[in-house]
Design an enzyme around this catalytic site. Structure first.
Site, short mmCIF file in Angstrom:
data_model
loop_
_atom_site.label_atom_id
_atom_site.label_comp_id
_atom_site.label_asym_id
_atom_site.label_seq_id
_atom_site.Cartn_x
_atom_site.Cartn_y
_atom_site.Cartn_z
N HIS B 66 -6.54 82.31 82.54
CA HIS B 66 -5.32 83.09 82.75
C HIS B 66 -5.59 84.59 82.88
O HIS B 66 -4.71 85.34 83.25
CB HIS B 66 -4.27 82.77 81.67
N ASP B 97 -8.26 76.57 80.18
CA ASP B 97 -8.09 78.02 80.20
C ASP B 97 -9.42 78.76 80.11
O ASP B 97 -9.55 79.74 79.38
CB ASP B 97 -7.16 78.47 79.06
N SER B 179 -7.51 88.29 75.33
CA SER B 179 -7.72 87.04 76.06
C SER B 179 -9.03 87.07 76.83
O SER B 179 -9.29 88.01 77.56
CB SER B 179 -6.57 86.82 77.04
#
Lengths: 340, 560
Positions: B66, B97, B179
């Site tokens: 992402h 992911d 992230s």
């Protein structure tokens, strides 16, 4: 520059805590993971009412006796006849609500059987700077035999929440441990705060938002504040009420006499909400209002249903003054009704 | 910082035990090394962004899908040394992911070692490094510290593809921008990639609950990601649930699945999967979520008092092409093409250095890297020797019972002579079709498989026909993972398993269609024949049975 020196000193203290904490745990990492594995089985997952509109149907609980007494927060989750507890070993058992004290936001459950891993109850009081672990089933991430979540932090202060009067929506008025870890998450309420020796020092409270600053407070209710009530509820469970107490008095008080009309009693355990108050009645004079939830009569056991309220009133002779504890919105009110 | 060192100077340090100071010094050193390999990732024009970590000196780096999906093919990566590098997408795992990218321009990037996330324990200290709130405009990453709050966590897909299975939970602050960044143990080993927090009513900030994809899951997928593919997760072909006794049982099963062919049925209790015990549906999903499509793993199941152990081939969690379709849907600019508008694959705006490392192809994030892996595996295969396309291979030996057997392999002809009879296959080189007359009966198509084996060695990967690098997979009887090639020639799918160091072909499978068992040949006992390495023992499997074991005593390769 005096203030700066002061700050210097303070930072030094913080550094000592932090470094001390880190270093001892780094050099001896095994004890910390061991500590966690010791306390893990003493925290349980509770599943009850809720599960819609952002109301989680789960919370956390703390085993405090080998007979399966579970300390948790008093909440809507417990408002069901089907209260299920998941133990750390994966067992699922049905729990019974023994009693609750909404003023302390605590409730005591009982699991069937015995031989449960549990925390010893002792009046441990922590000073600011003490290092703590928080164990809870936050966000309901753990189910069945999955261990609950563990967070670490430091006690920042032990202060009364009312220091910010009106900012927090809670009936609890005593001191709390303010923590530097974000422990009050959905589902975390009822979890255990333990010190570095694995002793139970507090119960993680419900999520509380400061309505003035729109921030969330991270806190736990100190165990020493809960001990007397835990003991009372436990004793209430084990000492059967005396025959004369349970038997009806000759001329008992009735709701009709007080001028209170409750909501229709349609559920097995309809909460005793006031539907209507007859004008000019003793209840009206005492200030009882429609929508009040009646919690206690004369500070006895928590009243959980319309039926329980009627039974409780049957023990009170006419002419006595009655102390009624009601929940009005988020506030607890004590009202005195003179039946004469 | 200044204040603390001031405190040290004014004397309280004397009270600190030397062990504490040593540990602190060690921690500082560990964090210094961990920071050096942590990168800040930015999309084209500096938009979007997140974190990543370099895992090889030539610049392979891990991040979240992402994070990189917003950037498309090309991104810019800032290192703490202040330099910025172009990077190119390598492979993506949208379900898990995870994405693999490659930084370009250096062969000596700082790296971090991969840890073993199965050894991670609750209560253990850890730290996260990354680019929270995209603060690292000077590429200096932020370090946050905490403990492991939980392991083997299962987080349901949050309305998207992204499923976090078997992940690590920490109370180290994980904020948006972290992230894709690394989570380390206190030895500085990479134990996870931070990718998810429980962000709810308090806004998109840390609430003491962060989740990292375990590095062991990523290790399972790393070979797949290096293949440049859009990789898929696995499904068993069955759904499971918990019965009233708390057992995990099959609640539905596809008859076309390998699990069904191996004997799994409705109501069977799952006991063990991929070597791990199944105690709850969460435990099952945790295991499944870490496995790539196409892996073959052991499954233990129970029916009444009987227990079976079988090897099952895992099918894809998504239909063929479904992932690609979903990704394209994401890429299509909406009515309001905001700053996240991704880079067009065919955009001439790719930086020249990135363009040199990029090749578009359906089903692939970047086919350039598949070519790279094909070349690497071909180099391994070349260690076996040179095989002329017109060579004639003759094998003579025996099968169990001391019976004689013979095999002859030529460009367009296969002949298998067994005591029971002779099987021949002529292949039309113009329009090869191997799907007809799989023979001998009961072998699943041994002669066809042998033809394909010879074809790979003679024609090499490049001219085999529709062959590409699949990734690394487990192989029964072989420790660790092996390289796998997939080819489409003659209407059948060929899978070739190659030893990742010495290039021996360990096994070859031929699938006549995707709903039946392949013919499997396990090659062993490699010996030199006229300078070439040739397997002298072949074990042929079909379904649950061993079809035949060949031991060759005379092997001849005639180059023509």
């Amino acid at each position: 520059m005096k203030p700066k020196r002061c700050q210097n000193w303070w930072w030094g203290v913080v550094a000592v805590w932090v470094l001390g904490g880190l270093a001892s745990s780094l050099s001896a990492q095994q004890p910390l993971t061991q500590l966690v594995s010791q306390v893990h089985p003493k925290v349980v997952k509770i599943y009850g009412a809720g599960g819609f509109r952002g109301l989680e149907h789960y919370q956390s609980g703390i085993l405090i006796s080998p007979e399966g007494h579970v300390l948790t927060v008093w909440s809507y989750v417990l408002d069901t006849d089907n209260l299920i507890v998941h133990l750390a070993d994966g067992r699922r058992v049905e729990a019974q609500l023994l009693g609750a004290d909404p003023r302390l936001e605590m409730a005591l459950l009982k699991l069937p059987g015995e031989g449960y891993p549990h925390f010893k109850l002792e009046p441990v009081v922590l000073e600011p700077g003490a290092w703590v672990l928080a164990l809870s089933n936050l966000y309901g991430v753990a189910v069945f035999d999955e261990p609950v979540s563990v967070q670490h932090g430091v006690v920042a202060a032990r202060v009364p929440l009312r220091a910010r009067r009106g900012a927090y929506d809670t009936p609890y008025r005593g001191p709390v441990y303010i923590l530097d870890a974000i422990v009050n998450n959905p589902g975390a309420a009822g979890g255990a705060l333990v010190d570095r020796h694995g002793r139970l020092v507090g119960m993680i409270g419900k999520e509380l938002r400061n309505s003035l600053t729109n921030t969330w407070v991270n806190y736990a209710i100190p165990i020493d504040r809960l001990l007397p009530t835990i003991e009372q509820i436990r004793q209430g469970r084990y000492v059967p009420p005396k025959p004369e107490e349970s038997s009806q008095v000759r001329n008992p008080v009735t709701l009709e006499l007080l001028g209170i009309v409750l909501v229709p009693d349609v559920l097995p355990r309809t909460p005793p909400f006031v539907e209507e108050v007859r004008p000019g009645s003793p209840a009206d004079r005492a200030g009882v209002l429609p929508d009040d939830l009646i919690l206690f009569v004369n500070d006895q056991h928590l009243i959980q249903s319309c039926q329980a309220l009627r039974q409780q009133l049957q023990k009170i002779p006419r002419g006595e003054t009655i102390k009624l504890t009601v929940m009005r919105g988020q506030e607890l009110r004590e009202l005195v009704i003179k039946t004469q | 910082m200044v204040l603390v060192s001031g405190g040290l100077a004014t004397g309280w340090a004397e009270d600190v035990p030397p062990q504490v100071l040593q540990d602190q010094q060690r921690r500082i050193e560990v964090i210094r090394r961990a920071r050096a390999a942590t990168i800040a990732i930015f999309g084209p024009g500096g938009r979007g962004g997140g974190s990543g970590v370099i895992i090889s000196p030539d610049g392979y780096a891990l991040s979240n899908f992402h994070v990189t999906s917003g950037a498309g093919v090309a991104m810019k990566c800032g290192l703490p040394d202040g330099n910025i590098y172009d990077a190119v997408i390598v492979g993506v795992d949208p379900t898990g992911d995870v994405s693999l990218i490659k930084l370009l321009g250096r062969e000596d990037f700082p790296t971090v070692p991969l840890g073993d996330s199965d050894q991670v324990e609750v209560g253990q200290w850890c730290f996260a490094v990354g680019n929270p709130f995209l603060l690292a405009t000077d590429f200096q990453p932020t370090v946050t510290f905490g403990i492991i709050s939980g392991v083997h966590r299962y987080q349901y897909p949050a309305g998207t593809l992204l499923e976090y299975a078997d992940c690590i939970q920490t109370d180290a602050a994980i904020n948006p921008g972290n992230s894709g960044g690394p989570l380390f143990n206190m030895q500085g080993e990479l134990i996870g990639i931070n990718g998810r927090g429980s962000f709810e009513k308090r806004g998109r900030v840390n609430v003491g609950v962060g989740y990292a994809i375990s590095i062991n899951q990523i290790k399972n997928f790393l070979g797949y990601l290096r293949s440049g593919r859009i990789v898929d997760h696995a499904e068993l072909g069955a759904t499971v649930g918990t019965d009233p006794d708390g057992r995990v049982v099959v609640t539905d099963i596809l008859e076309s699945s390998d699990a069904y062919r191996r004997g799994l049925r409705y109501g069977d209790e799952l006991v063990e999967f991929a070597g791990r015990r199944i105690t709850s549906t969460n435990a099952y999903k945790n295991i499944l979520g870490t496995l790539p499509r196409g892996w073959r793993v052991p499954l233990v199941f129970r029916r009444q008092e009987e227990q079976w152990t079988v090897l099952v081939r895992l099918q894809g969690a998504h239909r063929p092409g479904e992932l690609q379709q979903r990704l394209q849907r994401r890429r299509r600019p909406g009515p309001n093409p905001g700053p996240q508008k991704p880079n067009d694959h065919h955009s001439p705006k790719l930086p020249p250095v990135v363009a040199k490392h990029y090749e578009a192809r359906p089903g692939f994030a970047n086919y350039y890297f598949n070519r790279l892996e094909q070349k690497r595996v071909q180099k391994l295969l070349d260690k076996l020797g040179h095989f002329s396309p017109s060579s004639r291979w003759a094998f003579a030996g025996e099968i169990p019972g001391g019976l004689k057997a013979q095999v002859v392999l030529e460009t367009d002809r296969v002949q298998l002579i067994l005591p029971g009879g002779t099987t021949s296959l002529e292949i039309n080189q113009e329009e090869p079709n191997l799907t007809q007359q799989l023979s001998p009966p009961g072998s699943g198509g041994l002669v066809q498989a042998l033809y394909l084996w010879r074809r790979l060695l003679c024609q090499r990967i490049e001219h085999f026909g529709g062959m590409y690098y699949w990734g690394t997979v487990p192989l029964p009887g072989h420790p660790g993972l092996v390289d796998c090639l997939v080819g489409l020639h003659g209407g059948v799918e060929t899978r070739v398993y190659v030893h990742p160091q010495d290039g021996r072909i360990l096994a070859l499978e031929m699938f006549a269609d995707d709903q039946s068992d392949p013919c499997e040949i396990y090659f062993d006992d490699y010996r030199r024949v006229q300078g070439r390495l040739i397997p002298h023992r072949w074990e042929v499997h079909y379904g649950d049975d061993v079809y035949q074991v060949f031991k060759w005593t005379q092997v001849e390769i005639q180059q023509r």
